[in-house]
Design a protein around this motif. Structure first.
Motif, PDB file in Angstrom:
ATOM      1  N   ALA A   1     -12.816 -34.576  40.282  1.00 23.86           N
ATOM      2  CA  ALA A   1     -14.182 -35.113  40.124  1.00 23.86           C
ATOM      3  C   ALA A   1     -14.373 -35.923  38.838  1.00 23.86           C
ATOM      4  O   ALA A   1     -15.084 -36.928  38.856  1.00 23.86           O
ATOM      5  CB  ALA A   1     -15.207 -33.985  40.213  1.00 23.86           C
ATOM      6  N   PRO A   2     -13.754 -35.543  37.704  1.00 29.91           N
ATOM      7  CA  PRO A   2     -13.983 -36.330  36.477  1.00 29.91           C
ATOM      8  C   PRO A   2     -13.453 -37.755  36.557  1.00 29.91           C
ATOM      9  O   PRO A   2     -13.872 -38.617  35.770  1.00 29.91           O
ATOM     10  CB  PRO A   2     -13.231 -35.532  35.403  1.00 29.91           C
ATOM     11  N   SER A   3     -12.545 -38.065  37.507  1.00 32.59           N
ATOM     12  CA  SER A   3     -11.937 -39.404  37.533  1.00 32.59           C
ATOM     13  C   SER A   3     -12.995 -40.498  37.689  1.00 32.59           C
ATOM     14  O   SER A   3     -12.894 -41.564  37.074  1.00 32.59           O
ATOM     15  CB  SER A   3     -10.898 -39.499  38.649  1.00 32.59           C
ATOM     16  N   ALA A   4     -14.026 -40.246  38.519  1.00 29.53           N
ATOM     17  CA  ALA A   4     -15.056 -41.276  38.728  1.00 29.53           C
ATOM     18  C   ALA A   4     -15.825 -41.529  37.443  1.00 29.53           C
ATOM     19  O   ALA A   4     -16.193 -42.664  37.138  1.00 29.53           O
ATOM     20  CB  ALA A   4     -16.017 -40.837  39.828  1.00 29.53           C
ATOM     21  N   LEU A   5     -16.043 -40.469  36.659  1.00 30.89           N
ATOM     22  CA  LEU A   5     -16.807 -40.612  35.414  1.00 30.89           C
ATOM     23  C   LEU A   5     -16.109 -41.590  34.476  1.00 30.89           C
ATOM     24  O   LEU A   5     -16.743 -42.464  33.877  1.00 30.89           O
ATOM     25  CB  LEU A   5     -16.931 -39.262  34.711  1.00 30.89           C
ATOM     26  N   ALA A   6     -14.785 -41.445  34.388  1.00 27.22           N
ATOM     27  CA  ALA A   6     -14.039 -42.327  33.499  1.00 27.22           C
ATOM     28  C   ALA A   6     -14.210 -43.771  33.950  1.00 27.22           C
ATOM     29  O   ALA A   6     -14.427 -44.679  33.139  1.00 27.22           O
ATOM     30  CB  ALA A   6     -12.570 -41.914  33.503  1.00 27.22           C
ATOM     31  N   GLU A   7     -14.157 -43.983  35.279  1.00 25.57           N
ATOM     32  CA  GLU A   7     -14.325 -45.358  35.778  1.00 25.57           C
ATOM     33  C   GLU A   7     -15.706 -45.915  35.481  1.00 25.57           C
ATOM     34  O   GLU A   7     -15.889 -47.120  35.347  1.00 25.57           O
ATOM     35  CB  GLU A   7     -14.088 -45.382  37.291  1.00 25.57           C
ATOM     36  N   TRP A   8     -16.688 -45.043  35.422  1.00 28.05           N
ATOM     37  CA  TRP A   8     -18.060 -45.499  35.141  1.00 28.05           C
ATOM     38  C   TRP A   8     -18.336 -45.582  33.624  1.00 28.05           C
ATOM     39  O   TRP A   8     -19.443 -45.908  33.211  1.00 28.05           O
ATOM     40  CB  TRP A   8     -19.083 -44.534  35.763  1.00 28.05           C
ATOM     41  N   GLY A   9     -17.350 -45.211  32.821  1.00 25.34           N
ATOM     42  CA  GLY A   9     -17.535 -45.258  31.365  1.00 25.34           C
ATOM     43  C   GLY A   9     -18.373 -44.104  30.848  1.00 25.34           C
ATOM     44  O   GLY A   9     -19.092 -44.256  29.860  1.00 25.34           O
ATOM     45  N   LEU A  10     -18.272 -42.970  31.509  1.00 23.83           N
ATOM     46  CA  LEU A  10     -19.044 -41.796  31.076  1.00 23.83           C
ATOM     47  C   LEU A  10     -18.096 -40.671  30.691  1.00 23.83           C
ATOM     48  O   LEU A  10     -16.967 -40.601  31.177  1.00 23.83           O
ATOM     49  CB  LEU A  10     -19.950 -41.312  32.218  1.00 23.83           C
ATOM     50  N   GLU A  11     -18.629 -39.778  29.887  1.00 23.34           N
ATOM     51  CA  GLU A  11     -17.823 -38.613  29.493  1.00 23.34           C
ATOM     52  C   GLU A  11     -18.602 -37.344  29.836  1.00 23.34           C
ATOM     53  O   GLU A  11     -19.815 -37.270  29.556  1.00 23.34           O
ATOM     54  CB  GLU A  11     -17.595 -38.685  27.990  1.00 23.34           C
ATOM     55  N   ALA A  12     -17.927 -36.397  30.462  1.00 17.72           N
ATOM     56  CA  ALA A  12     -18.626 -35.155  30.828  1.00 17.72           C
ATOM     57  C   ALA A  12     -18.824 -34.289  29.605  1.00 17.72           C
ATOM     58  O   ALA A  12     -17.906 -34.117  28.801  1.00 17.72           O
ATOM     59  CB  ALA A  12     -17.813 -34.409  31.878  1.00 17.72           C
ATOM     60  N   LYS A  13     -20.042 -33.737  29.456  1.00 16.26           N
ATOM     61  CA  LYS A  13     -20.316 -32.813  28.347  1.00 16.26           C
ATOM     62  C   LYS A  13     -20.355 -31.376  28.855  1.00 16.26           C
ATOM     63  O   LYS A  13     -19.811 -30.462  28.242  1.00 16.26           O
ATOM     64  CB  LYS A  13     -21.676 -33.153  27.714  1.00 16.26           C
ATOM     65  N   ALA A  14     -21.048 -31.189  29.966  1.00 20.66           N
ATOM     66  CA  ALA A  14     -21.138 -29.834  30.537  1.00 20.66           C
ATOM     67  C   ALA A  14     -21.318 -29.932  32.041  1.00 20.66           C
ATOM     68  O   ALA A  14     -22.215 -30.629  32.517  1.00 20.66           O
ATOM     69  CB  ALA A  14     -22.335 -29.109  29.916  1.00 20.66           C
ATOM     70  N   TRP A  15     -20.408 -29.283  32.776  1.00 21.23           N
ATOM     71  CA  TRP A  15     -20.532 -29.233  34.242  1.00 21.23           C
ATOM     72  C   TRP A  15     -21.460 -28.077  34.570  1.00 21.23           C
ATOM     73  O   TRP A  15     -21.182 -26.946  34.217  1.00 21.23           O
ATOM     74  CB  TRP A  15     -19.169 -29.038  34.884  1.00 21.23           C
ATOM     75  N   ARG A  16     -22.579 -28.367  35.237  1.00 25.12           N
ATOM     76  CA  ARG A  16     -23.542 -27.299  35.475  1.00 25.12           C
ATOM     77  C   ARG A  16     -23.382 -26.602  36.828  1.00 25.12           C
ATOM     78  O   ARG A  16     -23.577 -25.423  36.955  1.00 25.12           O
ATOM     79  CB  ARG A  16     -24.955 -27.879  35.448  1.00 25.12           C
TER      80      ARG A  16
END
Ligand code: SF4
Length: 353
Positions: free
Chosen positions: A275-290
């Protein structure tokens, strides 16, 4: 099928006048509200339409008001009804009507408007203008096939055309009767000759003339061939939170749910590792998975199987992302397919239902 029910109006209309449900669009001959009701009733039950119909006509009391409505307001009023292309076509048609100055008062004129097909043109032509035009929907097909004990396939366009001609031939002459005849056939199909379960032949005004009743075949009719299997699509949906805001993006202007708002998503079911792979493509960084959740939504031709993640992120993300607080979120039309994620976003932004 012609002349199979010569006494149809004589039997049907007194029954309708005594038994019809009291529905607001039946109290008018103004084509505008009749048209709005017909479009809303496509694919949607009467009970679900009533509230939308009242709110819609309050917001847009005339065809000119609908023509001039901001798209977001229109979509918001349609939110939850589904099949949003109906709302867009309504407005397109309203613009065409406003431009020409009045509603077309012929079947041929009506059917040229966006979103108006044979059925809707017939329904408006008969109810609003008293024209002898049939309006054949699933209810009417069922009643006619049972009445005549006909096993022809109602998925066949030729069969439908034959039913239309049979209904036209059976239509009454007087304008006040024409206005309600199509409605009466549909009402019989919706409330007596019902689609699910046993038809209520004992209270049916056509029982003495009905071949399916006398032959005991009603439950096997109508015959409809080859329903296409729905396509399944998997998606991973992200409820991205940042500083009291959630990210939405606008869907493309073409295709399913065109132009509405959605939570960013990618094709396929991504597990927690991917799931985090899409975040990297969007230029986002995960802080906390809720939270992880799943949802399913069924459209006419496709099913969405969705896996969703609710998480805190950092970064601006894509240019197309709009970061909204709870009030802004409420002002945007998010289709009910994303209902579960919408509820999560509201809760995360401090708006519990
Ligand atoms: S008699 Fe029964 S099967 Fe025939 S039209 Fe009426 S409800 Fe339908």
């Amino acid at each position: 099928m012609k002349n199979t029910a010569p006494r149809l109006p004589e039997l049907l209309l007194p029954w309708y006048r005594a038994n019809a449900r009291d529905l607001p669009w039946r109290k008018t001959t103004d084509p505008y509200p009749i048209w709005v009701s017909e479009i809303m009733l496509q694919q949607t039950r009467v009970a679900a339409v009533l509230g939308y119909y009242a709110r819609f006509l309050e917001a847009f009391p005339t065809v000119e008001a609908l023509a001039a409505a901001p798209e977001q307001q229109l979509m918001k009023l349609w939110e939850g009804l589904g099949y949003y292309s109906r709302a867009r076509n309504l407005q397109k048609a309203a613009k065409a009507v406003a431009e020409r100055g009045s509603f077309p008062d012929t079947y041929e004129g009506l059917i040229k408007l966006p979103g108006i097909g044979e059925y809707t043109a017939g329904a408006i032509a008969s109810a609003a203008f008293g024209l002898r035009q049939p309006a054949v929907d699933g209810n009417v097909l069922r009643v006619l096939m049972r009445l005549t004990d006909c096993r022809a396939d109602i998925a066949d366009a030729k069969v439908k055309a034959a039913v239309r001609e049979a209904v036209r031939a059976a239509m009454p002459e007087a304008e006040r009767d024409i206005r309600i005849f199509n409605q009466a056939l549909m009402e019989l199909g919706a409330t007596v000759c019902v689609p699910n379960g046993e038809p209520k032949c004992e209270i049916c005004p056509l029982r003495e003339n009905c071949l399916a009743r006398s032959r005991g075949t009603a439950m096997t009719l109508p015959v409809k061939s080859g329903k296409k299997q729905r396509r399944k699509e998997e998606k991973t949906v992200y409820v991205l939170l940042q500083n009291g805001r959630v990210a939405l993006r606008r869907r493309s202007d073409e295709g399913l749910l065109a132009g509405l708002w959605e939570f960013p998503n990618v094709p396929g079911e991504l597990g927690e590792e991917d799931a985090p792979s899409a975040l990297a493509e969007w230029g986002l960084e995960a802080k906390a998975w809720r939270k992880r959740l799943s949802a399913k939504h069924i459209f006419t031709h496709v099913e969405w199987h969705m896996t969703g993640y609710v998480l805190e992120v950092e970064g601006q993300g894509m240019e197309e992302f709009l970061w909204m607080d709870a009030d802004a979120l409420e002002g945007h039309a998010v289709p009910s397919a994303f209902g579960k994620f919408y509820a999560e976003a509201r809760a995360a932004l401090g708006k519990e239902d």
